[in-house]
Design a protein around this motif. Sequence first.
Motif, PDB file in Angstrom:
ATOM      1  N   THR A 139       1.081  -1.782  -0.076  1.00  0.00           N
ATOM      2  CA  THR A 139      -0.004   0.203  -0.051  1.00  0.00           C
ATOM      3  C   THR A 139       0.793   1.338   0.213  1.00  0.00           C
ATOM      4  O   THR A 139       0.568   2.614  -1.050  1.00  0.00           O
ATOM      5  CB  THR A 139      -0.920   0.211   0.591  1.00  0.00           C
ATOM      6  OG1 THR A 139       0.029  -0.497   2.329  1.00  0.00           O
ATOM      7  CG2 THR A 139      -1.698  -0.981   1.377  1.00  0.00           C
ATOM      8  N   ASP A 146      -6.712  -1.153  -0.577  1.00  0.00           N
ATOM      9  CA  ASP A 146      -7.256  -2.655   0.405  1.00  0.00           C
ATOM     10  C   ASP A 146      -7.561  -3.839   0.657  1.00  0.00           C
ATOM     11  O   ASP A 146      -7.549  -5.031   0.624  1.00  0.00           O
ATOM     12  CB  ASP A 146      -7.672  -2.195   1.444  1.00  0.00           C
ATOM     13  CG  ASP A 146      -7.021  -0.358   2.115  1.00  0.00           C
ATOM     14  OD1 ASP A 146      -5.704  -0.535   2.584  1.00  0.00           O
ATOM     15  OD2 ASP A 146      -7.703  -0.108   3.029  1.00  0.00           O
ATOM     16  N   ARG A 149      -4.716  -6.403  -1.513  1.00  0.00           N
ATOM     17  CA  ARG A 149      -3.955  -6.374  -0.950  1.00  0.00           C
ATOM     18  C   ARG A 149      -2.810  -7.448  -0.683  1.00  0.00           C
ATOM     19  O   ARG A 149      -1.853  -8.524  -0.529  1.00  0.00           O
ATOM     20  CB  ARG A 149      -3.812  -5.183   0.626  1.00  0.00           C
ATOM     21  CG  ARG A 149      -2.879  -5.166   0.917  1.00  0.00           C
ATOM     22  CD  ARG A 149      -2.278  -4.653   2.493  1.00  0.00           C
ATOM     23  NE  ARG A 149      -1.698  -3.689   3.057  1.00  0.00           N
ATOM     24  CZ  ARG A 149      -0.924  -3.735   4.033  1.00  0.00           C
ATOM     25  NH1 ARG A 149      -2.126  -3.169   5.279  1.00  0.00           N
ATOM     26  NH2 ARG A 149      -0.124  -3.106   4.576  1.00  0.00           N
TER      27      ARG A 149
END
Length: 179
Positions: A139, A146, A149
Amino acid sequence: MISSPARAWEEIRLEEDRRKVFTAFVYPMIGLCGLSVFIGSLLVKGWNGPQSFQYAMTQCCAVAVSLFGGYFLAAYLINVLRVRMFMQDDDLRLTQQFAGYALVVSFLLQIIIGILPDFNIIAMLLQFYVVYVVWEGSTRLMQVADKDRLRFTVISSILLLMCPAMIMMIFNKLTVMLN
């Protein structure tokens, strides 16, 4: 990078020249890995003549080629992954910067194993710290959303760990075949 990956990735993100990773980090680390393997091989085999020197040089070259090739292959594949799976821009320099610094754990473990080969089992376990380093960099540097991720972290970590290992295996098999 080892003690505080989050802070290190923030500092890396601010670097202007993304190619700096080559000369300032990756190439010197590969050189240190090769040197440690060379010295370790001579310590294990002894200084008994040309065979021990040839063995040490072969092991040194195997490590250098696998780390060098594995780094560039992993960076290329992660960049392709970013573009195709995560719909991000094609930025190979950014991905090379990410891969170079994410391999810090592998570099340090290779240096230690080169001189102290008995720590190989422990090093195999410590290698998975790469996953945490990649998690933090996903990130902060790579700007992965997110929701993506975890998938990015798992795939990138596998590539960073497996590309050098595959090249090492191929190099060693070719060395045996051609010798």
